[in-house]
Design an enzyme around this catalytic site. Structure first.
Site, short mmCIF file in Angstrom:
data_model
loop_
_atom_site.label_atom_id
_atom_site.label_comp_id
_atom_site.label_asym_id
_atom_site.label_seq_id
_atom_site.Cartn_x
_atom_site.Cartn_y
_atom_site.Cartn_z
N GLU A 145 71.84 77.53 63.10
CA GLU A 145 71.35 78.89 63.33
C GLU A 145 70.46 78.91 64.58
OE1 GLU A 145 68.83 82.34 60.91
OE2 GLU A 145 68.67 80.23 60.33
N HIS A 146 69.45 78.04 64.61
CA HIS A 146 68.53 77.92 65.74
C HIS A 146 68.64 76.51 66.32
CE1 HIS A 146 66.51 80.71 62.79
NE2 HIS A 146 66.52 81.48 63.86
N GLN A 202 60.65 76.86 60.38
CA GLN A 202 61.78 77.27 59.55
C GLN A 202 61.65 76.77 58.13
OE1 GLN A 202 64.10 79.58 60.79
NE2 GLN A 202 62.34 79.47 62.15
N HIS A 225 112.01 102.32 62.83
CA HIS A 225 111.21 101.96 64.00
C HIS A 225 112.11 101.98 65.25
CE1 HIS A 225 108.07 100.58 61.26
NE2 HIS A 225 107.31 100.23 62.28
N HIS A 253 60.12 79.07 55.42
CA HIS A 253 60.83 80.24 54.90
C HIS A 253 61.08 80.10 53.40
CE1 HIS A 253 61.69 83.02 58.13
NE2 HIS A 253 62.03 82.03 58.93
N ASP A 302 62.19 84.89 67.07
CA ASP A 302 62.10 85.66 65.83
C ASP A 302 61.46 87.02 66.06
OD1 ASP A 302 63.34 84.04 64.03
OD2 ASP A 302 61.51 83.15 63.22
#
Length: 431
Positions: A329-330, A261, A422, A264, A363
């Site tokens: 996230e992971h 990661q 109503h 990235h 992934d």
């Protein structure tokens, strides 16, 4: 390489953790101003504006929007020209992703009450979805699979893909992935102008109902601005991985999982939690050894030094508590009994269970979606899935008998709210 090292018994740990997780996700005002101008221009001038921005930013000399749309034959050709191993890997990954997402399909349902009143829910797919895919050298065919396949499984009638081709550079794997996924139309446009074209529609690009897919800061800012005109998937932050390890996994494996990661970008975050301090030392040694052979070593180094951490916890129970706070996230559970530990996890985009389950498998080809909530948003949001391309309509069919009961209830509540029309609307049905 010096990575932050923490121990949860330190009095300053909580403050240090908050500082480590802090990420300024606010959009840049200058970027937002540029994007606002582009979107307004596309909204007013349509194709002409999209063409001008594409010529300027992507250095393309197309005279008409028709020149920027790729025929289906070009996608099929790209798939056919791939090396056999790549083509088969792409197809196998696509099939695994498709099988997983077919399990997510929601069905319509209804029930009938004793007085004949029928209530229920009707599930339908979105009509048209736009898929933004990064292009040029930094191209990700896996993004095509993860965004297009759940849309198709959901029953989306038309999928429009936009992909920038700077200098005319088209990535064959991306085009091949579009062919495998059954993307209906592909336009070689990118940036905020592509988002605007999808959101507002032009003479050539049809307006979509939702825009999904990753992009740079300009794409993210554009998606924020068009939300409400169309739906969007999410505005994602930097990639994240949190590994919980009991100290019995090969430290080289864990180090490389952190790298997966960190490579990235410089803002990505990689954190390791373990009750074994000696194991953290071994992982640090593995990091120092393995970083030397990484092509993206400088990106990894910057990411780990600025936003990474090795944290010693009291035990795995405390590790689970911290993981829930981080809401990564992971999340990798590299432990002897990951199933038991998973029961303590409430907040994570995706949970990778066991020593053999590295994040990179998710992934590309495991099956679940890799479009995941970041920046602690897993506390309240979920991975992209088929449900993001379906919507629900409530079904209400009141019987004559049911109107007698419901009319009185509705009338009483409506008068209480001061909404006489109503109330009278409901009372007209009373016998």
């Amino acid at each position: 390489m010096k990575i932050r090292r923490y121990t949860t018994t330190d009095a300053t740990f909580e403050a240090s953790l908050k500082q480590l997780l802090a990420f300024e996700g606010a959009q840049d005002d200058q970027v937002d101003a540029v994007v606002a101008g582009i979107l307004n221009d596309v909204k007013k001038r349509g194709d002409a504006a999209v063409l001008e921005y594409t010529q300027r930013f992507d250095r393309l000399s197309a005279d008409r929007m028709d020149d920027l749309e790729l025929p289906q034959a070009r996608l099929t050709e790209a798939l056919g020209n791939l090396p056999t191993e790549q083509r088969e890997a792409l197809k196998q990954a696509a099939e695994r992703v498709r099988i997983y997402h077919e399990k997510q399909l929601m069905s319509s349902w209804s029930y009938t009450e004793a007085d004949g009143t029928m209530l229920g829910q009707q599930v339908t797919a979105l009509d048209r979805v736009g898929l933004y895919v990064p292009g040029g050298k930094a191209a990700y065919p896996s993004s095509v699979l993860m965004n297009a396949i759940p849309a198709k499984v959901a029953g989306v009638q038309e999928l429009i893909m936009v992909v920038p081709t700077p200098g005319g550079e088209r990535n064959p794997l991306v085009l091949a992935a579009a062919a495998v996924c059954g993307v209906d139309r592909v336009f070689c446009i990118g940036g905020a102008q592509a988002v605007g074209a999808l959101a507002y529609g032009t003479e050539t690009v049809p307006q979509v109902d939702k825009i999904v897919g990753p992009g740079n800061a300009y794409v993210a800012a554009a998606k924020r601005r068009v939300f409400g005109v169309v739906g969007i998937d999410m505005v994602a932050g930097p990639s994240e991985i949190l590994v919980i390890c009991d100290g019995k996994t090969d430290p080289d494996w864990v180090a490389m999982d952190l790298f997966s990661q960190a490579e990235h970008d410089e803002l990505a975050q990689a954190i390791l939690l373990s009750p074994d301090g000696a194991f953290l030392d071994r992982v640090q040694a593995s990091i120092d050894k393995l970083i030397k052979e990484m092509p993206r070593a400088e990106i990894i180094r910057t990411s780990l030094e600025n936003r990474g951490a090795l944290i010693q916890v009291r035990d795995l129970d405390e590790a689970a508590e911290i993981a829930n706070y981080i809401s990564p996230e992971h999340l990798e559970l590299s432990v002897e009994d990951p199933i038991t530990l998973t029961r303590q996890i409430k907040h994570a985009g995706a949970i990778f269970m066991g020593r053999q389950t590295c994040e990179s498998l998710g992934d590309y080809c495991a099956g679940p979606n890799h479009v995941l909530p970041t920046s602690r948003t897993a506390r309240f949001s979920s991975p992209l899935g088929v449900y993001d391309f379906q919507k629900r309509s409530s079904l209400i069919m009141v019987s004559a008998e049911g109107a007698q009961t419901l009319g009185k209830i509705a009338g009483t509540l409506a008068y209480g709210e001061g909404l006489q029309a109503h109330a009278r609307s409901a009372e007209y049905r009373l016998k």
